[in-house]
Design an enzyme around this catalytic site. Structure first.
Site, PDB file in Angstrom:
ATOM      1  N   TYR A 121      14.990   7.599 -12.432  1.00  0.00           N
ATOM      2  CA  TYR A 121      16.173   8.998 -12.728  1.00  0.00           C
ATOM      3  C   TYR A 121      14.937   9.928 -12.713  1.00  0.00           C
ATOM      4  O   TYR A 121      14.089   9.924 -12.734  1.00  0.00           O
ATOM      5  CB  TYR A 121      16.613   8.351 -14.029  1.00  0.00           C
ATOM      6  CG  TYR A 121      15.499   8.075 -15.096  1.00  0.00           C
ATOM      7  CD1 TYR A 121      15.206   6.831 -15.650  1.00  0.00           C
ATOM      8  CD2 TYR A 121      15.130   9.271 -15.908  1.00  0.00           C
ATOM      9  CE1 TYR A 121      14.164   6.909 -16.696  1.00  0.00           C
ATOM     10  CE2 TYR A 121      14.289   9.215 -16.976  1.00  0.00           C
ATOM     11  CZ  TYR A 121      13.805   7.768 -17.474  1.00  0.00           C
ATOM     12  OH  TYR A 121      13.022   7.844 -18.384  1.00  0.00           O
ATOM     13  N   VAL A 137       5.753  -8.843   2.099  1.00  0.00           N
ATOM     14  CA  VAL A 137       6.659 -10.065   1.960  1.00  0.00           C
ATOM     15  C   VAL A 137       5.947 -11.033   1.244  1.00  0.00           C
ATOM     16  O   VAL A 137       6.329 -11.783   0.422  1.00  0.00           O
ATOM     17  CB  VAL A 137       7.029 -10.511   3.708  1.00  0.00           C
ATOM     18  CG1 VAL A 137       5.820 -10.971   4.251  1.00  0.00           C
ATOM     19  CG2 VAL A 137       8.336 -11.361   3.463  1.00  0.00           C
ATOM     20  N   GLY A 162       7.323  -6.072  -7.881  1.00  0.00           N
ATOM     21  CA  GLY A 162       6.466  -5.685  -8.776  1.00  0.00           C
ATOM     22  C   GLY A 162       6.769  -6.044 -10.154  1.00  0.00           C
ATOM     23  O   GLY A 162       7.856  -6.821 -10.438  1.00  0.00           O
ATOM     24  N   GLY A 163       6.407  -5.406 -11.411  1.00  0.00           N
ATOM     25  CA  GLY A 163       6.862  -5.865 -12.668  1.00  0.00           C
ATOM     26  C   GLY A 163       8.228  -5.420 -12.881  1.00  0.00           C
ATOM     27  O   GLY A 163       9.082  -6.317 -13.516  1.00  0.00           O
ATOM     28  N   LYS A 193       2.545  -2.684 -20.150  1.00  0.00           N
ATOM     29  CA  LYS A 193       3.291  -3.792 -20.572  1.00  0.00           C
ATOM     30  C   LYS A 193       2.545  -5.346 -20.188  1.00  0.00           C
ATOM     31  O   LYS A 193       2.959  -6.208 -20.933  1.00  0.00           O
ATOM     32  CB  LYS A 193       4.758  -3.676 -19.520  1.00  0.00           C
ATOM     33  CG  LYS A 193       5.459  -2.616 -20.035  1.00  0.00           C
ATOM     34  CD  LYS A 193       6.653  -2.387 -19.187  1.00  0.00           C
ATOM     35  CE  LYS A 193       7.780  -1.090 -19.538  1.00  0.00           C
ATOM     36  NZ  LYS A 193       8.650  -0.909 -18.830  1.00  0.00           N
ATOM     37  N   ASN A 213      10.553  -6.979  -0.173  1.00  0.00           N
ATOM     38  CA  ASN A 213       9.653  -6.235  -0.242  1.00  0.00           C
ATOM     39  C   ASN A 213       8.736  -5.903   0.682  1.00  0.00           C
ATOM     40  O   ASN A 213       8.637  -6.599   2.085  1.00  0.00           O
ATOM     41  CB  ASN A 213       8.616  -7.020  -1.503  1.00  0.00           C
ATOM     42  CG  ASN A 213       7.532  -6.019  -2.096  1.00  0.00           C
ATOM     43  OD1 ASN A 213       7.967  -4.887  -2.427  1.00  0.00           O
ATOM     44  ND2 ASN A 213       6.249  -6.617  -2.098  1.00  0.00           N
TER      45      ASN A 213
HETATM   46  P1  ATR Z   1       6.209  -1.670 -11.276  1.00  0.00           P
HETATM   47  O1  ATR Z   1       5.706  -2.357 -12.278  1.00  0.00           O
HETATM   48  O2  ATR Z   1       6.890  -0.464 -11.477  1.00  0.00           O
HETATM   49  O3  ATR Z   1       7.239  -2.667 -10.373  1.00  0.00           O
HETATM   50  P2  ATR Z   1       4.315  -2.352  -9.269  1.00  0.00           P
HETATM   51  O4  ATR Z   1       3.987  -3.539  -9.508  1.00  0.00           O
HETATM   52  O5  ATR Z   1       3.248  -1.204  -8.668  1.00  0.00           O
HETATM   53  O6  ATR Z   1       5.119  -0.930 -10.168  1.00  0.00           O
HETATM   54  O7  ATR Z   1       5.177  -2.410  -7.716  1.00  0.00           O
HETATM   55  C1  ATR Z   1       5.733  -1.294  -7.294  1.00  0.00           C
HETATM   56  C2  ATR Z   1       6.626  -1.877  -6.261  1.00  0.00           C
HETATM   57  O8  ATR Z   1       7.225  -0.723  -5.382  1.00  0.00           O
HETATM   58  C3  ATR Z   1       5.966  -2.964  -5.154  1.00  0.00           C
HETATM   59  O9  ATR Z   1       7.116  -3.763  -4.826  1.00  0.00           O
HETATM   60  C4  ATR Z   1       5.722  -2.237  -4.008  1.00  0.00           C
HETATM   61  O10 ATR Z   1       5.725  -2.706  -2.696  1.00  0.00           O
HETATM   62  P3  ATR Z   1       4.223  -3.347  -2.482  1.00  0.00           P
HETATM   63  O11 ATR Z   1       4.237  -4.543  -3.139  1.00  0.00           O
HETATM   64  O12 ATR Z   1       4.525  -3.601  -1.012  1.00  0.00           O
HETATM   65  O13 ATR Z   1       3.192  -2.388  -2.705  1.00  0.00           O
HETATM   66  C5  ATR Z   1       6.779  -0.943  -3.882  1.00  0.00           C
HETATM   67  N1  ATR Z   1       6.663   0.372  -3.215  1.00  0.00           N
HETATM   68  C6  ATR Z   1       5.981   1.421  -3.790  1.00  0.00           C
HETATM   69  N2  ATR Z   1       5.784   2.154  -2.809  1.00  0.00           N
HETATM   70  C7  ATR Z   1       6.651   1.739  -1.644  1.00  0.00           C
HETATM   71  C8  ATR Z   1       6.873   2.480  -0.257  1.00  0.00           C
HETATM   72  N3  ATR Z   1       6.419   3.602  -0.084  1.00  0.00           N
HETATM   73  N4  ATR Z   1       7.553   1.808   0.514  1.00  0.00           N
HETATM   74  C9  ATR Z   1       8.037   0.586   0.139  1.00  0.00           C
HETATM   75  N5  ATR Z   1       7.687  -0.363  -0.911  1.00  0.00           N
HETATM   76  C10 ATR Z   1       7.070   0.543  -2.096  1.00  0.00           C
END
Ligand code: ATR
Length: 277
Positions: A228, A162, A137-138, A72, A159
């Site tokens: 989902y 933070v 994230g995205g 994306k 998040n």
């Molecule tokens: P996407 O594009 O699907 O949002 P991403 O950019 O990799 O994917 O973001 C994943 C999000 O899930 C992030 O906000 C991540 O938190 P961090 O920024 O601290 O990495 C969050 N996330 C993933 N695993 C997590 C976990 N075990 N506990 C809390 N937050 C989690």
């Protein structure tokens, strides 16, 4: 309506075999009485290969492409450099829908509006709502503007890291004047507390089946997980606390219907689709 040769669509991703988009779009086409071809398109995980796939598809007469993980952001870059972007794609920093406009590549992002349409179809009140989005994230970035356009009055982004929530709130502030109107706030995930109308889980934790570190003092009337297809501890947690909950399959259908409308000009009646199943 009958057509001599079906219009051609693809969804580009890696992995892609699991994608439900071809079946969803064929259902839309049936309702619209259009004949389409919609295929899954595997692509090696690098930007050059993605651009080759997109160019070959549109040079070959393809009408529209959906873009899924992990492309994306690459699709966003391609449109930013060589074509055009919708406001939603600009704010999201990501593209999930590609088409040609006046011979140039055009990228939109229907994920956030797909979520909003699903929330509205569930009867969840957005006008004046106090909303928290978990994750920065995205997925989180893509839903902020459509939620604000739908009339929410407070937005908090929480998040695990933070600094990423802080950066996202700052970026959003400069991305579209409408976002300024509600001044989103941010905090660390484990600090989030109080009562919200709606909490949306936009983290990827649902993939692992683990639970987020949330405070007991965090409550909501409605909890939505953008994931989902498996049991989601986030939804069980808030359902046990009395909230109404939903996984994100309806968002997938919602974003697909908006892509279909962009490509074909035809609105899908999602209620009629549900009744037909
Ligand atoms: P996407 O594009 O699907 O949002 P991403 O950019 O990799 O994917 O973001 C994943 C999000 O899930 C992030 O906000 C991540 O938190 P961090 O920024 O601290 O990495 C969050 N996330 C993933 N695993 C997590 C976990 N075990 N506990 C809390 N937050 C989690």
């Amino acid at each position: 309506m009958s057509q001599s040769s079906p219009q051609h669509f693809i969804v580009i991703g890696n992995p892609i075999a699991h994608s439900k988009s071809p079946e969803i779009h064929q259902q839309f086409a049936k309702q619209a009485q259009l004949q389409i071809r919609y295929n899954r398109q595997y692509c090696p995980d690098d930007a050059a290969s993605f651009i080759d796939v997109v160019e070959a598809f549109f040079n070959g007469g393809g009408v529209g492409a959906n873009v899924t993980v992990p492309f994306k952001q690459v699709a966003y870059q391609l449109c930013a450099e060589r074509g055009q972007l919708s406001t939603h794609a600009q704010v999201a920093g990501a593209v999930n829908t590609l088409m040609l406009k006046e011979g140039k590549i055009y990228g939109d992002n229907t994920d956030g509006q797909g979520l909003v349409n699903h929330l509205l179809s569930l009867g969840w009140p957005l006008q004046g709502a106090k909303v928290a989005i978990l994750g920065a994230g995205g997925a989180s970035r893509g839903v902020a503007l459509p939620l604000i356009e739908a009339g929410i009055k407070q937005l908090t982004i929480a998040n695990r890291t933070v600094e990423k929530a802080q950066a996202l709130v700052q970026q959003l502030g400069t991305a579209s004047p409408i976002i300024d109107s509600i001044q989103p706030t941010y905090c660390a995930l484990e600090q989030l507390e109080g009562d919200f109308d709606i909490i949306i889980n936009a983290t990827s934790i649902g993939l692992s089946g683990d639970m987020l570190p949330l405070k007991d003092s965090l409550n909501c009337h409605y909890a939505y997980d953008m994931m989902y297809g498996r049991e989601l501890p986030f939804l069980t947690h808030f359902s046990d606390k009395g909230a109404e909950v939903s996984p994100g399959y309806g968002m997938l259908i919602g974003q697909a219907a908006l892509s279909f409308k962009l490509w074909t000009g035809t609105s899908v009646d999602l209620n009629a689709l549900n009744e037909a199943q």
